[in-house]
Scaffold this motif. Structure first.
Motif, PDB file in Angstrom:
ATOM      1  N   LEU A 113      -2.159  -5.436  -3.188  1.00  0.00           N
ATOM      2  CA  LEU A 113      -0.881  -5.997  -2.756  1.00  0.00           C
ATOM      3  C   LEU A 113      -0.910  -6.610  -1.352  1.00  0.00           C
ATOM      4  O   LEU A 113      -0.427  -7.730  -1.161  1.00  0.00           O
ATOM      5  CB  LEU A 113       0.213  -4.926  -2.856  1.00  0.00           C
ATOM      6  CG  LEU A 113       1.629  -5.377  -2.453  1.00  0.00           C
ATOM      7  CD1 LEU A 113       2.100  -6.515  -3.348  1.00  0.00           C
ATOM      8  CD2 LEU A 113       2.594  -4.201  -2.528  1.00  0.00           C
ATOM      9  N   PRO A 114      -1.459  -5.928  -0.314  1.00  0.00           N
ATOM     10  CA  PRO A 114      -1.449  -6.525   1.033  1.00  0.00           C
ATOM     11  C   PRO A 114      -2.136  -7.885   1.101  1.00  0.00           C
ATOM     12  O   PRO A 114      -1.655  -8.798   1.787  1.00  0.00           O
ATOM     13  CB  PRO A 114      -2.184  -5.480   1.886  1.00  0.00           C
ATOM     14  CG  PRO A 114      -1.991  -4.187   1.160  1.00  0.00           C
ATOM     15  CD  PRO A 114      -2.010  -4.549  -0.285  1.00  0.00           C
ATOM     16  N   THR A 115      -3.260  -8.046   0.392  1.00  0.00           N
ATOM     17  CA  THR A 115      -3.955  -9.334   0.390  1.00  0.00           C
ATOM     18  C   THR A 115      -3.087 -10.411  -0.257  1.00  0.00           C
ATOM     19  O   THR A 115      -2.984 -11.535   0.259  1.00  0.00           O
ATOM     20  CB  THR A 115      -5.290  -9.230  -0.367  1.00  0.00           C
ATOM     21  OG1 THR A 115      -6.112  -8.251   0.268  1.00  0.00           O
ATOM     22  CG2 THR A 115      -6.016 -10.560  -0.381  1.00  0.00           C
ATOM     23  N   LEU A 116      -2.445 -10.082  -1.365  1.00  0.00           N
ATOM     24  CA  LEU A 116      -1.571 -11.042  -2.037  1.00  0.00           C
ATOM     25  C   LEU A 116      -0.390 -11.424  -1.145  1.00  0.00           C
ATOM     26  O   LEU A 116       0.004 -12.592  -1.073  1.00  0.00           O
ATOM     27  CB  LEU A 116      -1.068 -10.453  -3.356  1.00  0.00           C
ATOM     28  CG  LEU A 116      -2.124 -10.186  -4.428  1.00  0.00           C
ATOM     29  CD1 LEU A 116      -1.493  -9.517  -5.638  1.00  0.00           C
ATOM     30  CD2 LEU A 116      -2.823 -11.475  -4.831  1.00  0.00           C
ATOM     31  N   GLN A 117       0.166 -10.437  -0.452  1.00  0.00           N
ATOM     32  CA  GLN A 117       1.288 -10.719   0.449  1.00  0.00           C
ATOM     33  C   GLN A 117       0.862 -11.641   1.591  1.00  0.00           C
ATOM     34  O   GLN A 117       1.599 -12.556   1.978  1.00  0.00           O
ATOM     35  CB  GLN A 117       1.857  -9.408   1.006  1.00  0.00           C
ATOM     36  CG  GLN A 117       2.607  -8.579  -0.031  1.00  0.00           C
ATOM     37  CD  GLN A 117       2.993  -7.195   0.481  1.00  0.00           C
ATOM     38  OE1 GLN A 117       2.277  -6.596   1.285  1.00  0.00           O
ATOM     39  NE2 GLN A 117       4.121  -6.692   0.001  1.00  0.00           N
ATOM     40  N   ALA A 118      -0.351 -11.405   2.121  1.00  0.00           N
ATOM     41  CA  ALA A 118      -0.856 -12.238   3.219  1.00  0.00           C
ATOM     42  C   ALA A 118      -1.071 -13.675   2.759  1.00  0.00           C
ATOM     43  O   ALA A 118      -0.721 -14.630   3.478  1.00  0.00           O
ATOM     44  CB  ALA A 118      -2.156 -11.646   3.762  1.00  0.00           C
TER      45      ALA A 118
END
Length: 416
Positions: A113-118
């Motif tokens: 999730l954090p990578t996708l959000q970034a």
């Protein structure tokens, strides 16, 4: 100063074979294309092959014809999302198709999730398949600009349920893919699907071309100028002396993926528009895909892995400028192999900070332990690993994570 320059080595060339398939709206107008790499089996694409395909697109003189004024849908692996190649593309022109994971892998789904959000924050539009509508992907759903439904897999009752769920839970645009008949098209349109892809509308179109790669010596000279923040005039002079290098740069900056509204015809304008940071990443990418003098492509890739790993490790304790120096040390640590000469001779004509040259020539100075640790990771030297890690006060978990990130990043740069 001597005005004589060594002859430019012959550039290398390689064939490109890609295909695109149109994505149309309910009135039949094309709003985008999905891009396919014909040299890779559809089920076997990797971070490396996807990044290489995107870079090839940016290298094609026909890039504007390939994309037109529409969106480009590009398949990704999760590893490729951390890749530096995405920094070379204007987000407004690209939709990244994100693969789903098995619904049972709840922990892995959360970790992504954090990578996708970034990536989403940087402006990229994200496309998911219908799996994103299931409970396991609840946190991914707000990031969806597009949701794709594979008509060849979903039966009509399930398709209707998923489409209705998407309309209730998200504002994403819905795309039906593998539409092969008029009956399917009308049924999907009645359900409220607005975008379509499949043989009923258009079969994939083949695009073929050639890329030209300049010599690694020319690329390294450009990298050196960028790292010492040389003037635009100095960089322009290097480009003027190497037609293949300048050809690649102008073709890249005028490609549709870069997103300019007017054509760039001067080297000075190209350098000013691109900026030093993007110019460096472009040159580093060229280096890993250019071979010459019998040097294996893996040497360039290994150099970039070292540079990225050192940069990530240094970021734990050092300011940005020193992290940049750490990257240079890693990339240039194989300069002797790349250029086929001893390291002192390879560094003789480069203007580098003392901390860089001391680390490369004598393995001394404030950044030497980062190089030692990087080499220990590469060679599996447990004793050297432990010693360097202790000197830098880095945990095994920090180092292993950075190493995985560096490998993933280098893989996305691709190799011939």
């Amino acid at each position: 100063m001597s005005t004589e320059h060594p002859p430019t080595p012959e550039p290398t060339s390689s064939a490109i074979s890609m295909a695109r398939q149109a994505i149309v709206n309910d009135s039949g107008s094309i709003m985008g294309y999905e891009l396919f790499d014909r040299s890779v089996n559809a089920d076997a694409h990797t971070a490396s092959s996807d990044a290489q395909m995107l870079f090839n697109l940016l290298s094609l003189a026909e890039g504007e014809t390939l994309i037109g004024k529409t969106l480009l849908f590009v398949n990704c692996t999760h590893d490729s999302l951390a890749g530096g190649h995405l920094d070379l593309v204007e987000p407004e022109h690209v939709v990244l198709e994100i693969p789903s994971l098995p619904a049972s892998q709840v922990e892995q789904i959360a970790l992504r999730l954090p990578t996708l959000q970034a990536i989403h924050t940087r402006g990229f539009k994200l496309a998911f398949d219908y799996s994103v509508l299931t409970r396991s992907y609840e946190d991914w759903l707000p990031l969806a600009s597009y949701i794709k439904f594979d008509v060849s897999i979903l039966k009509p009752p399930s398709l209707a349920s998923f489409v209705q769920l998407a309309q209730v839970k998200t504002k994403a645009k819905l795309i039906a893919e593998k539409v092969e008949t008029e009956i399917q098209y009308k049924q999907l349109k009645d359900l409220g699907v607005g975008l379509f892809q499949g043989y009923w509308f258009a079969q994939p179109t083949i695009i073929e071309g050639q890329t030209l790669r300049p010599s690694q010596a020319a690329i390294l000279q450009l990298i050196n100028l960028v790292r010492k923040q040389a003037s635009t005039a100095e960089i322009e002079e290097v480009l003027k002396r190497d037609p293949t290098l300048s050809f690649n740069l102008l073709r890249f900056i005028n490609s549709a993926g870069f997103g300019l509204r007017t054509e760039v015809t001067s080297f000075k304008h190209a350098v000013m528009l691109l900026g030093l940071k993007k110019l460096f990443k472009w040159a580093a990418l060229l280096m890993t895909t250019s071979t010459g003098g019998g040097v294996a492509p893996a040497v360039g890739t290994t150099a970039v892995v070292r540079g990225r790993l050192m940069e990530l490790l240094a970021a734990e304790a050092l300011p940005p400028e020193e992290c940049d120096h750490a990257f240079v040390i890693g990339v240039f640590s194989l300069l002797d192999s790349l250029l086929g000469m001893p390291m002192p001779a390879a560094l003789a004509n480069l203007s580098l900070p003392n901390s860089v040259t001391h680390a490369l020539l004598y393995q001394t100075g404030p950044l030497a332990d980062y190089l030692k640790l990087t080499l220990a990771c590469e060679n599996g030297d447990d004793e050297a690993f432990a010693k360097a890690a202790q000197a830098l006060q880095l945990t095994e978990k920090q180092i292993n994570w950075a190493h995985l990130q560096a490998l993933a990043w280098a893989e996305t740069l691709g190799q011939e």
